[in-house]
Design an enzyme around this catalytic site. Structure first.
Site, PDB file in Angstrom:
ATOM      1  N   ARG A   1      11.326   0.206   8.593  1.00  0.00           N
ATOM      2  CA  ARG A   1      11.425  -0.125   9.959  1.00  0.00           C
ATOM      3  C   ARG A   1      13.225  -0.279   9.981  1.00  0.00           C
ATOM      4  O   ARG A   1      13.768  -0.411   9.056  1.00  0.00           O
ATOM      5  CB  ARG A   1      11.176  -1.647  10.153  1.00  0.00           C
ATOM      6  CG  ARG A   1       9.664  -2.098  10.510  1.00  0.00           C
ATOM      7  CD  ARG A   1       9.492  -1.284  11.916  1.00  0.00           C
ATOM      8  NE  ARG A   1       7.776  -1.530  12.032  1.00  0.00           N
ATOM      9  CZ  ARG A   1       6.903  -0.586  12.243  1.00  0.00           C
ATOM     10  NH1 ARG A   1       7.210   0.577  11.229  1.00  0.00           N
ATOM     11  NH2 ARG A   1       5.655  -0.750  12.295  1.00  0.00           N
TER      12      ARG A   1
ATOM     13  N   ASP B   1      13.439   7.447   9.020  1.00  0.00           N
ATOM     14  CA  ASP B   1      12.355   8.002   9.965  1.00  0.00           C
ATOM     15  C   ASP B   1      12.376   6.874  10.883  1.00  0.00           C
ATOM     16  O   ASP B   1      11.645   7.090  12.183  1.00  0.00           O
ATOM     17  CB  ASP B   1      10.904   8.012   9.296  1.00  0.00           C
ATOM     18  CG  ASP B   1      10.053   8.405   9.934  1.00  0.00           C
ATOM     19  OD1 ASP B   1       9.852   9.405  10.927  1.00  0.00           O
ATOM     20  OD2 ASP B   1       8.998   7.637  10.102  1.00  0.00           O
TER      21      ASP B   1
ATOM     22  N   GLU C   1      15.770   2.211  17.938  1.00  0.00           N
ATOM     23  CA  GLU C   1      15.138   3.315  18.233  1.00  0.00           C
ATOM     24  C   GLU C   1      14.105   3.174  19.420  1.00  0.00           C
ATOM     25  O   GLU C   1      13.714   4.206  20.076  1.00  0.00           O
ATOM     26  CB  GLU C   1      14.101   3.853  17.028  1.00  0.00           C
ATOM     27  CG  GLU C   1      12.924   2.768  16.670  1.00  0.00           C
ATOM     28  CD  GLU C   1      11.667   2.989  15.629  1.00  0.00           C
ATOM     29  OE1 GLU C   1      12.433   3.430  14.660  1.00  0.00           O
ATOM     30  OE2 GLU C   1      10.579   3.108  15.939  1.00  0.00           O
TER      31      GLU C   1
ATOM     32  N   LYS D   1       0.938  -1.237  -0.087  1.00  0.00           N
ATOM     33  CA  LYS D   1      -0.099   0.049   0.133  1.00  0.00           C
ATOM     34  C   LYS D   1       0.769   1.073   0.050  1.00  0.00           C
ATOM     35  O   LYS D   1       0.516   2.133  -0.879  1.00  0.00           O
ATOM     36  CB  LYS D   1      -0.874  -0.011   1.164  1.00  0.00           C
ATOM     37  CG  LYS D   1      -2.001  -0.994   1.072  1.00  0.00           C
ATOM     38  CD  LYS D   1      -2.884  -1.428   2.465  1.00  0.00           C
ATOM     39  CE  LYS D   1      -2.171  -2.067   3.436  1.00  0.00           C
ATOM     40  NZ  LYS D   1      -1.858  -3.410   3.120  1.00  0.00           N
TER      41      LYS D   1
ATOM     42  N   HIS E   1      10.246   8.589  13.780  1.00  0.00           N
ATOM     43  CA  HIS E   1       9.183   7.717  13.517  1.00  0.00           C
ATOM     44  C   HIS E   1       8.099   8.592  13.434  1.00  0.00           C
ATOM     45  O   HIS E   1       6.811   8.108  14.183  1.00  0.00           O
ATOM     46  CB  HIS E   1       9.271   6.491  14.557  1.00  0.00           C
ATOM     47  CG  HIS E   1       8.251   5.194  13.921  1.00  0.00           C
ATOM     48  ND1 HIS E   1       8.991   3.968  14.133  1.00  0.00           N
ATOM     49  CD2 HIS E   1       7.410   5.123  13.210  1.00  0.00           C
ATOM     50  CE1 HIS E   1       8.178   3.115  13.763  1.00  0.00           C
ATOM     51  NE2 HIS E   1       7.273   3.947  12.715  1.00  0.00           N
TER      52      HIS E   1
ATOM     53  N   PRO F   1       8.059  -4.701   4.899  1.00  0.00           N
ATOM     54  CA  PRO F   1       8.057  -5.067   6.116  1.00  0.00           C
ATOM     55  C   PRO F   1       9.404  -5.397   6.568  1.00  0.00           C
ATOM     56  O   PRO F   1      10.320  -6.252   5.851  1.00  0.00           O
ATOM     57  CB  PRO F   1       6.979  -6.159   6.466  1.00  0.00           C
ATOM     58  CG  PRO F   1       6.545  -6.735   5.032  1.00  0.00           C
ATOM     59  CD  PRO F   1       7.520  -5.929   3.941  1.00  0.00           C
TER      60      PRO F   1
HETATM   61  P1  NAI Z   1       1.982  -3.805   2.824  1.00  0.00           P
HETATM   62  O1  NAI Z   1       1.825  -5.174   3.599  1.00  0.00           O
HETATM   63  O2  NAI Z   1       0.928  -3.330   2.237  1.00  0.00           O
HETATM   64  O3  NAI Z   1       3.189  -4.051   1.778  1.00  0.00           O
HETATM   65  C1  NAI Z   1       4.536  -4.570   1.951  1.00  0.00           C
HETATM   66  C2  NAI Z   1       4.951  -5.145   0.910  1.00  0.00           C
HETATM   67  O4  NAI Z   1       6.280  -5.603   1.000  1.00  0.00           O
HETATM   68  C3  NAI Z   1       4.076  -6.378   0.229  1.00  0.00           C
HETATM   69  O5  NAI Z   1       3.921  -6.069  -1.337  1.00  0.00           O
HETATM   70  C4  NAI Z   1       5.247  -7.275   0.319  1.00  0.00           C
HETATM   71  O6  NAI Z   1       4.982  -8.288  -0.922  1.00  0.00           O
HETATM   72  C5  NAI Z   1       6.395  -6.839   0.241  1.00  0.00           C
HETATM   73  N1  NAI Z   1       7.662  -7.579   0.640  1.00  0.00           N
HETATM   74  C6  NAI Z   1       7.362  -8.894   1.495  1.00  0.00           C
HETATM   75  N2  NAI Z   1       8.824  -9.314   1.545  1.00  0.00           N
HETATM   76  C7  NAI Z   1       9.680  -8.451   0.623  1.00  0.00           C
HETATM   77  C8  NAI Z   1      10.950  -8.460   0.387  1.00  0.00           C
HETATM   78  N3  NAI Z   1      11.646  -9.685   0.726  1.00  0.00           N
HETATM   79  N4  NAI Z   1      11.442  -7.637  -0.369  1.00  0.00           N
HETATM   80  C9  NAI Z   1      10.522  -6.578  -1.029  1.00  0.00           C
HETATM   81  N5  NAI Z   1       9.312  -6.517  -0.717  1.00  0.00           N
HETATM   82  C10 NAI Z   1       8.810  -7.394   0.128  1.00  0.00           C
HETATM   83  O7  NAI Z   1       2.582  -3.069   3.916  1.00  0.00           O
HETATM   84  P2  NAI Z   1       2.521  -1.201   3.984  1.00  0.00           P
HETATM   85  O8  NAI Z   1       1.170  -0.761   4.550  1.00  0.00           O
HETATM   86  O9  NAI Z   1       3.029  -0.631   2.421  1.00  0.00           O
HETATM   87  O10 NAI Z   1       3.747  -1.131   4.866  1.00  0.00           O
HETATM   88  C11 NAI Z   1       5.011  -1.421   4.799  1.00  0.00           C
HETATM   89  C12 NAI Z   1       5.673  -0.965   5.710  1.00  0.00           C
HETATM   90  O11 NAI Z   1       5.745   0.432   6.094  1.00  0.00           O
HETATM   91  C13 NAI Z   1       5.388  -1.508   7.230  1.00  0.00           C
HETATM   92  O12 NAI Z   1       5.607  -3.113   7.284  1.00  0.00           O
HETATM   93  C14 NAI Z   1       5.789  -0.963   8.301  1.00  0.00           C
HETATM   94  O13 NAI Z   1       6.954  -1.507   8.567  1.00  0.00           O
HETATM   95  C15 NAI Z   1       6.230   0.244   7.565  1.00  0.00           C
HETATM   96  N6  NAI Z   1       5.536   1.515   8.218  1.00  0.00           N
HETATM   97  C16 NAI Z   1       5.942   2.713   8.719  1.00  0.00           C
HETATM   98  C17 NAI Z   1       5.583   3.752   9.340  1.00  0.00           C
HETATM   99  C18 NAI Z   1       6.011   4.897   9.893  1.00  0.00           C
HETATM  100  O14 NAI Z   1       5.530   5.561  10.645  1.00  0.00           O
HETATM  101  N7  NAI Z   1       7.365   5.139   9.734  1.00  0.00           N
HETATM  102  C19 NAI Z   1       3.839   3.560   9.553  1.00  0.00           C
HETATM  103  C20 NAI Z   1       3.203   2.650   9.007  1.00  0.00           C
HETATM  104  C21 NAI Z   1       4.116   1.433   8.045  1.00  0.00           C
END
Ligand code: NAI
Length: 331
Positions: A234, A258, A263, A154, A295, A206
């Site tokens: 992360r 971020d 952290e 997303k 963050h 992730p």
């Molecule tokens: P999501 O689940 O929609 O997308 C994650 C994507 O990573 C998926 O398409 C998945 O197939 C892919 N993925 C899995 N293994 C992978 C790999 N080895 N190499 C490359 N891609 C891989 O998650 P979303 O909502 O897009 O969030 C992503 C990350 O953002 C979260 O896991 C979280 O750690 C981080 N995040 C950080 C925030 C912040 O405030 N800094 C807030 C919200 C999320």
């Protein structure tokens, strides 16, 4: 339900109380992070509501289970800090907020890129000192540059769209192809090609075993000299020591973070009157071409509203035994 809310800040309390008018759960707010020492605070509660740096490993979950806690409601998307195997064994369900505002995080990544590229952080200080010289502030046009997006879920897809809007060529890496991303003209490539061809690399996958230190010495060695690296996902996706070496050599030209590996002991608190104990973090702060935010990528009004609303709906749906209205994390 009686819910113990850990790592609670004033803004969490305001938003959760506001949305709780529709749900009527008994919320108790605790400022400390959840860990083995603080877990007893959850006594007498049916659920705990946690955030990114709370510790939900097997010993903590065992304590919670003994106290009768049946639900862990994460008020975030990531759940890398939860031992799902232990939770399953103990009969504790874990719910999360899979999507609250992909725009919040994607737009923050763009903010870091523009700030680093155009030296806004340095210009801000100069102008306040009545120094209007431009030496050292030279940037580059983002238009036409190649941007590598690692993880096109997303947030990554939303970020990719923003980069397409800037006129960039977007390369993507994800084991799962997202058709929205190919439709917008991005090209899925191997990680090796993404490292080698990108001027800007942004991490949106992730944290898992497979992605831990996905940016390490070997990855940096394949990148373009002077690459810009952005991590809003992360901290442990990046080997911080390798990145510091890369910055010192000039192989990494810009770094926007971020999130940070260590952290948990720093972010979300005011340590302005303390001596910084983390020497690695201290070194990062010395670079003129590094920007770190604590963050805060998720931190928009829209995101906080969505987090509160979905978290409380998750809890209500668990109480009512309705699996269709809650986002349960499965292994
Ligand atoms: P999501 O689940 O929609 O997308 C994650 C994507 O990573 C998926 O398409 C998945 O197939 C892919 N993925 C899995 N293994 C992978 C790999 N080895 N190499 C490359 N891609 C891989 O998650 P979303 O909502 O897009 O969030 C992503 C990350 O953002 C979260 O896991 C979280 O750690 C981080 N995040 C950080 C925030 C912040 O405030 N800094 C807030 C919200 C999320």
């Amino acid at each position: 339900m009686k819910v113990a809310v850990f790592s609670a800040k004033r803004y969490d309390e305001t938003h959760l109380r506001d949305f709780n008018r529709e749900h009527d759960h008994e919320l108790t707010f605790f400022e400390p992070r959840l860990n083995v020492k603080t877990a007893p605070l959850a006594s007498g509660h049916d659920a705990v509501c946690c955030f990114v740096n709370d510790i939900l490993d097997a010993p903590v979950l065992e304590l919670l289970a003994q106290m009768g806690v049946r639900l862990v409601a994460m008020r975030c998307a990531g759940f890398n800090n939860v031992d799902l195997v232990a939770a399953g064994r103990l009969g504790i369900e874990v719910v999360r907020v899979p999507e609250y505002s992909p725009h919040a995080v994607a737009e923050h990544a763009v903010a870091l890129i523009l700030d680093l590229n155009r030296n806004i952080h340095r210009a801000f200080n100069r102008v306040r000192e009545h120094d209007y010289s431009l030496d050292g502030l030279l940037g580059f046009d983002l238009y036409g540059k190649t941007v590598g997006v690692v993880g096109t879920g997303k947030i990554g897809a939303t970020f990719a769209r923003l980069m397409v809007g800037f006129g960039c060529r977007v390369l993507a890496y994800d084991p799962r192809v997202n058709p929205d991303v190919t439709d917008m003209g991005a090209e899925y490539v191997s990680l090796e090609r993404l490292w080698a061809e990108s001027d800007v690399i942004s991490l949106h996958c992730p944290l898992m075993e497979a992605t831990h230190h996905i940016v390490d010495d070997a990855a940096i060695a394949q990148m373009k000299r002077g690459v810009m690296l952005i991590n809003t996902s992360r901290g442990a996706l990046v080997d911080t020591r390798a990145v510091i070496d890369g910055l010192k050599r000039g192989d990494i030209g810009y770094l926007g973070l971020d999130v940070y590996e260590e952290e948990a002991d720093l972010f979300f608190e005011d340590f302005s009157n303390h001596v910084l104990q983390d020497d690695v973090f201290a070194r990062l702060l010395t670079f003129p071409n590094v920007i770190i935010t604590g963050h805060q990528a998720f931190f928009t009004r829209e995101a906080l509203d969505a987090i509160a609303s979905v978290t409380l709906t998750n809890i209500s749906a668990f109480e009512q035994g309705d699996p269709t209205r809650r986002y349960t994390v499965t292994l």
